[in-house]
Design an enzyme around this catalytic site. Structure first.
Site, PDB file in Angstrom:
ATOM      1  N   HIS A  72     -10.148  32.821 -42.109  1.00 33.39           N
ATOM      2  CA  HIS A  72      -9.381  33.958 -41.579  1.00 33.39           C
ATOM      3  C   HIS A  72      -8.547  34.577 -42.692  1.00 33.39           C
ATOM      4  O   HIS A  72      -7.795  33.883 -43.367  1.00 33.39           O
ATOM      5  CB  HIS A  72      -8.455  33.492 -40.446  1.00 33.39           C
ATOM      6  CG  HIS A  72      -9.196  33.262 -39.162  1.00 33.39           C
ATOM      7  ND1 HIS A  72      -8.551  32.972 -37.998  1.00 33.39           N
ATOM      8  CD2 HIS A  72     -10.523  33.266 -38.871  1.00 33.39           C
ATOM      9  CE1 HIS A  72      -9.444  32.815 -37.018  1.00 33.39           C
ATOM     10  NE2 HIS A  72     -10.650  32.994 -37.532  1.00 33.39           N
ATOM     11  N   TYR A 208      -1.390  36.598 -31.926  1.00 31.22           N
ATOM     12  CA  TYR A 208      -0.154  36.111 -31.319  1.00 31.22           C
ATOM     13  C   TYR A 208       0.478  37.256 -30.528  1.00 31.22           C
ATOM     14  O   TYR A 208       0.656  38.346 -31.070  1.00 31.22           O
ATOM     15  CB  TYR A 208       0.836  35.676 -32.399  1.00 31.22           C
ATOM     16  CG  TYR A 208       0.401  34.493 -33.218  1.00 31.22           C
ATOM     17  CD1 TYR A 208      -0.412  34.648 -34.337  1.00 31.22           C
ATOM     18  CD2 TYR A 208       0.799  33.199 -32.878  1.00 31.22           C
ATOM     19  CE1 TYR A 208      -0.828  33.560 -35.090  1.00 31.22           C
ATOM     20  CE2 TYR A 208       0.393  32.101 -33.632  1.00 31.22           C
ATOM     21  CZ  TYR A 208      -0.411  32.287 -34.732  1.00 31.22           C
ATOM     22  OH  TYR A 208      -0.817  31.209 -35.480  1.00 31.22           O
ATOM     23  N   PRO A 300       3.984  24.336 -32.018  1.00 28.17           N
ATOM     24  CA  PRO A 300       2.692  24.673 -32.626  1.00 28.17           C
ATOM     25  C   PRO A 300       2.550  26.145 -33.037  1.00 28.17           C
ATOM     26  O   PRO A 300       1.579  26.499 -33.684  1.00 28.17           O
ATOM     27  CB  PRO A 300       1.673  24.322 -31.542  1.00 28.17           C
ATOM     28  CG  PRO A 300       2.440  24.167 -30.291  1.00 28.17           C
ATOM     29  CD  PRO A 300       3.827  23.835 -30.654  1.00 28.17           C
ATOM     30  N   LYS A 304       1.547  24.310 -37.913  1.00 27.46           N
ATOM     31  CA  LYS A 304       1.974  23.482 -39.046  1.00 27.46           C
ATOM     32  C   LYS A 304       1.808  21.985 -38.817  1.00 27.46           C
ATOM     33  O   LYS A 304       1.799  21.205 -39.776  1.00 27.46           O
ATOM     34  CB  LYS A 304       3.454  23.759 -39.351  1.00 27.46           C
ATOM     35  CG  LYS A 304       3.698  25.140 -39.931  1.00 27.46           C
ATOM     36  CD  LYS A 304       2.992  25.314 -41.262  1.00 27.46           C
ATOM     37  CE  LYS A 304       2.863  26.772 -41.649  1.00 27.46           C
ATOM     38  NZ  LYS A 304       1.701  27.014 -42.486  1.00 27.46           N
ATOM     39  N   TYR A 392       2.637  31.170 -43.577  1.00 28.18           N
ATOM     40  CA  TYR A 392       1.525  30.895 -42.666  1.00 28.18           C
ATOM     41  C   TYR A 392       0.383  30.178 -43.388  1.00 28.18           C
ATOM     42  O   TYR A 392      -0.201  29.231 -42.865  1.00 28.18           O
ATOM     43  CB  TYR A 392       1.009  32.200 -42.052  1.00 28.18           C
ATOM     44  CG  TYR A 392       0.098  31.964 -40.860  1.00 28.18           C
ATOM     45  CD1 TYR A 392      -1.294  32.017 -40.986  1.00 28.18           C
ATOM     46  CD2 TYR A 392       0.630  31.661 -39.608  1.00 28.18           C
ATOM     47  CE1 TYR A 392      -2.127  31.775 -39.908  1.00 28.18           C
ATOM     48  CE2 TYR A 392      -0.209  31.420 -38.511  1.00 28.18           C
ATOM     49  CZ  TYR A 392      -1.582  31.473 -38.674  1.00 28.18           C
ATOM     50  OH  TYR A 392      -2.408  31.222 -37.600  1.00 28.18           O
TER      51      TYR A 392
HETATM   52  P1  FAS Z   1      -1.293  11.861 -33.830  1.00 26.14           P
HETATM   53  O1  FAS Z   1      -0.334  11.830 -32.658  1.00 26.14           O
HETATM   54  O2  FAS Z   1      -2.423  12.818 -33.837  1.00 26.14           O
HETATM   55  O3  FAS Z   1      -1.959  10.417 -33.991  1.00 26.14           O
HETATM   56  C1  FAS Z   1      -1.192   9.238 -33.807  1.00 26.14           C
HETATM   57  C2  FAS Z   1      -2.141   8.126 -33.419  1.00 26.14           C
HETATM   58  O4  FAS Z   1      -1.388   6.913 -33.278  1.00 26.14           O
HETATM   59  C3  FAS Z   1      -2.812   8.383 -32.074  1.00 26.14           C
HETATM   60  O5  FAS Z   1      -4.202   8.169 -32.176  1.00 26.14           O
HETATM   61  C4  FAS Z   1      -2.156   7.379 -31.136  1.00 26.14           C
HETATM   62  O6  FAS Z   1      -3.036   6.909 -30.134  1.00 26.14           O
HETATM   63  C5  FAS Z   1      -1.781   6.271 -32.089  1.00 26.14           C
HETATM   64  N1  FAS Z   1      -0.683   5.441 -31.619  1.00 26.14           N
HETATM   65  C6  FAS Z   1       0.429   5.841 -30.946  1.00 26.14           C
HETATM   66  N2  FAS Z   1       1.215   4.779 -30.691  1.00 26.14           N
HETATM   67  C7  FAS Z   1       0.598   3.682 -31.228  1.00 26.14           C
HETATM   68  C8  FAS Z   1       0.909   2.311 -31.287  1.00 26.14           C
HETATM   69  N3  FAS Z   1       2.024   1.830 -30.745  1.00 26.14           N
HETATM   70  N4  FAS Z   1       0.040   1.480 -31.905  1.00 26.14           N
HETATM   71  C9  FAS Z   1      -1.099   1.955 -32.469  1.00 26.14           C
HETATM   72  N5  FAS Z   1      -1.460   3.255 -32.442  1.00 26.14           N
HETATM   73  C10 FAS Z   1      -0.605   4.096 -31.814  1.00 26.14           C
HETATM   74  N6  FAS Z   1      -0.518  21.134 -34.273  1.00 26.14           N
HETATM   75  C11 FAS Z   1      -0.977  22.326 -34.704  1.00 26.14           C
HETATM   76  O7  FAS Z   1      -0.946  22.566 -35.923  1.00 26.14           O
HETATM   77  N7  FAS Z   1      -1.467  23.255 -33.808  1.00 26.14           N
HETATM   78  C12 FAS Z   1      -1.536  22.999 -32.448  1.00 26.14           C
HETATM   79  O8  FAS Z   1      -1.979  23.828 -31.662  1.00 26.14           O
HETATM   80  C13 FAS Z   1      -1.081  21.751 -31.966  1.00 26.14           C
HETATM   81  N8  FAS Z   1      -1.159  21.446 -30.629  1.00 26.14           N
HETATM   82  C14 FAS Z   1      -0.664  20.234 -30.186  1.00 26.14           C
HETATM   83  C15 FAS Z   1      -0.701  19.875 -28.816  1.00 26.14           C
HETATM   84  C16 FAS Z   1      -0.184  18.647 -28.374  1.00 26.14           C
HETATM   85  C17 FAS Z   1      -0.229  18.283 -26.896  1.00 26.14           C
HETATM   86  C18 FAS Z   1       0.378  17.747 -29.292  1.00 26.14           C
HETATM   87  C19 FAS Z   1       0.968  16.422 -28.823  1.00 26.14           C
HETATM   88  C20 FAS Z   1       0.413  18.073 -30.653  1.00 26.14           C
HETATM   89  C21 FAS Z   1      -0.115  19.314 -31.109  1.00 26.14           C
HETATM   90  N9  FAS Z   1      -0.119  19.671 -32.461  1.00 26.14           N
HETATM   91  C22 FAS Z   1      -0.566  20.853 -32.923  1.00 26.14           C
HETATM   92  C23 FAS Z   1       0.376  18.786 -33.442  1.00 26.14           C
HETATM   93  C24 FAS Z   1      -0.720  17.800 -33.752  1.00 26.14           C
HETATM   94  O9  FAS Z   1      -1.854  18.471 -34.184  1.00 26.14           O
HETATM   95  C25 FAS Z   1      -0.156  16.821 -34.732  1.00 26.14           C
HETATM   96  O10 FAS Z   1       0.556  17.483 -35.763  1.00 26.14           O
HETATM   97  C26 FAS Z   1      -1.200  15.935 -35.338  1.00 26.14           C
HETATM   98  O11 FAS Z   1      -1.876  15.292 -34.297  1.00 26.14           O
HETATM   99  C27 FAS Z   1      -0.481  14.957 -36.255  1.00 26.14           C
HETATM  100  O12 FAS Z   1      -1.347  13.937 -36.534  1.00 26.14           O
HETATM  101  P2  FAS Z   1      -0.810  12.416 -36.619  1.00 26.14           P
HETATM  102  O13 FAS Z   1       0.450  12.392 -37.373  1.00 26.14           O
HETATM  103  O14 FAS Z   1      -1.981  11.623 -37.064  1.00 26.14           O
HETATM  104  O15 FAS Z   1      -0.384  12.028 -35.122  1.00 26.14           O
HETATM  105  C1  PHB Z   2      -5.064  26.540 -32.073  1.00 22.27           C
HETATM  106  O1  PHB Z   2      -6.171  27.049 -32.362  1.00 22.27           O
HETATM  107  O2  PHB Z   2      -4.945  25.533 -31.319  1.00 22.27           O
HETATM  108  C2  PHB Z   2      -3.811  27.142 -32.665  1.00 22.27           C
HETATM  109  C3  PHB Z   2      -3.928  28.190 -33.565  1.00 22.27           C
HETATM  110  C4  PHB Z   2      -2.769  28.739 -34.106  1.00 22.27           C
HETATM  111  C5  PHB Z   2      -1.539  28.228 -33.731  1.00 22.27           C
HETATM  112  C6  PHB Z   2      -1.429  27.171 -32.827  1.00 22.27           C
HETATM  113  C7  PHB Z   2      -2.575  26.623 -32.284  1.00 22.27           C
HETATM  114  O3  PHB Z   2      -0.405  28.774 -34.266  1.00 22.27           O
END
Ligand code: FAS
Ligand code: PHB
Length: 401
Positions: A72, A208, A300, A304, A392
């Site tokens: 993009h 957005y 989100p 980031k 961004y």
């Molecule tokens: P994660 O949470 O992905 O991974 C942590 C891992 O540890 C999981 O697999 C979990 O099962 C495991 N774990 C937890 N407790 C444990 C324990 N006690 N013992 C062993 N394992 C355990 N970011 C964006 O940039 N754009 C988005 O649109 C976006 N949407 C999101 C929506 C939601 C609902 C959430 C919760 C987050 C979102 N995020 C988004 C942020 C997300 O992408 C995180 O930044 C990303 O998953 C970070 O990765 P990790 O740090 O690996 O954490």
């Molecule tokens: C997504 O594709 O999930 C997405 C893209 C841009 C954002 C947040 C989420 O700022």
């Protein structure tokens, strides 16, 4: 069991760290509480910065994202019934972002780890960590589903623990309250997101929106799979949102031309995520190091979260390599300060973009007019648009150093 670095959590942070450490000859074992399918079933991020892409390539998993990811060059902002393009590529001297789902990043990392025959313990229950304030850290758990393991606790002796276990993980929770400072802001709304196998309305630019009804976002996972979001009250539940209600509300929040172009279809995933800003300081406690969502959360809006996890892993893997290969502790001693400098700039940007693009229940009158003036200024000011664009695409890893 023994290893050099025990990684708790097999999300993108844990898997990426495991890959980079293995490549440097540093032994590591990942302990994950869920199953691989459960981890892959979480629909999360969708936009990757170049820093993240470079790291995936360094980790040996850059091939599919380079082939299937959608580059993009711009983003678009919709407000006041009009759509404005922000030329991210032009404003940043040629930088871009990549649309490629976190699920696919995680799948690529899992596939690579399995191909190398590296140890990942899935479905580990009651994971606990200890000894990280001394010189003999240990991770323990029970493995109820493995007959041979029975229900007795398994123990992994290690030299370091990497807490990559996300916001609700055990690692940060195991740090004494007196040793940690938490900074948090909770937003008075959530994001209702859906995934649908329909062509994205805007395949070359994330859109957005900020309308009277609130925030909206048009994103994608591929040219045949779309990801959309609308801001919703925290009291809403997914059951209150039929697909029809979602599509009608999304159209209402876009400009007429884009609303007309939306291709609708049945949702294959629908969920509501709360929004918060959160940072734990420091990110190191003796031989325990936190990375990714275990240490910080961003709303989100600025895309980031996943990218911050990747930059934490870059700093932490470099520090472990310095320790093991160059016998220097400088990187490990500097990790928290270095990671937090980048984390707080992403926190600021994510808070600012969230404040700019959402309708706040208690902001009306003057506050609403100021928000509208800031949007109008942003899309007509090269200086302001450049600031948005450079944040961004992701600031350079050594920004401000
Ligand atoms: P994660 O949470 O992905 O991974 C942590 C891992 O540890 C999981 O697999 C979990 O099962 C495991 N774990 C937890 N407790 C444990 C324990 N006690 N013992 C062993 N394992 C355990 N970011 C964006 O940039 N754009 C988005 O649109 C976006 N949407 C999101 C929506 C939601 C609902 C959430 C919760 C987050 C979102 N995020 C988004 C942020 C997300 O992408 C995180 O930044 C990303 O998953 C970070 O990765 P990790 O740090 O690996 O954490
Ligand atoms: C997504 O594709 O999930 C997405 C893209 C841009 C954002 C947040 C989420 O700022």
């Amino acid at each position: 069991m023994k290893t050099q670095v025990a990684i708790v959590g097999a999300g993108p942070a844990g898997l990426l760290l495991g890959q980079l450490l293995h490549q440097a000859g540093i032994d590591n074992i990942i302990i994950e509480r869920q199953s691989p399918d459960y981890v892959l079933g979480r629909i999360r991020a969708g936009i990757l910065e170049q820093v993240t892409l470079d790291l995936l390539a360094e980790a040996g998993v850059g091939e599919r994202v380079a082939r299937e990811g959608q580059v993009h060059h711009s983003i678009e902002l919709v407000f006041g019934g009009q759509r404005h393009a922000i030329d991210v590529h032009g404003l940043t001297g040629g930088k871009t972002v990549m649309a490629y789902g976190q699920t696919e990043v995680t799948r690529d990392l899992m596939t690579a780890r399995n191909a190398l025959g590296l140890t990942t313990v899935y479905e580990a229950q009651d994971v606990q960590i200890s000894g990280f304030e001394g010189t003999s850290p240990c991770v323990s758990w029970t493995q109820p589903n493995v007959a041979s393991a029975g229900s007795q606790r398994q123990e992994l002796q290690c030299e370091f623990i990497a807490g990559c276990d996300g916001f609700h993980g055990v690692c940060r929770a195991s740090v004494p309250e007196s040793a940690i400072s938490n900074f948090e802001k909770v937003y008075p709304f959530g994001w209702l997101g859906i995934l649908a196998d329909v062509p994205p309305v805007s395949p070359h630019a994330i859109v957005y929106g900020n309308s009277e009804q609130g925030f909206s976002l048009c994103s994608m996972r591929s040219l045949t799979r779309s990801r959309y979001y609308v801001q919703c009250p925290l009291t809403d539940t997914v059951d209150q949102w039929s697909d029809t209600r979602f599509w009608d509300e999304l159209r209402r929040r876009l400009d007429p031309e884009l609303a007309e172009r939306i291709v609708t279809g049945p949702s294959i995933e629908k969920s509501i995520a709360p929004l918060r800003s959160f940072v734990a300081e420091p990110m190191r406690f003796g031989r325990l190091f936190l990375a990714g969502d275990a240490a910080h959360i961003v709303p989100p809006t600025g895309a980031k979260g996943l990218n911050l996890a990747a930059s934490d892993v870059k700093f932490l893997s470099d520090a472990f390599k310095e320790h093991y290969l160059e016998r220097s502790c400088a990187g490990l001693d500097h990790y928290s300060q270095r990671a937090l400098r980048r984390v707080w700039k992403a926190e600021r940007f994510s808070w600012w973009l969230t404040s700019l693009l959402h309708r706040f229940p208690d902001t009306a009158g003057f506050g609403q007019r100021v928000q509208e003036a800031e949007l109008d200024y942003l899309v007509h000011s090269p200086a302001m648009s450049t600031s948005l664009a450079e944040n961004y695409v992701g600031l350079p890893l050594d920004f401000g150093v």
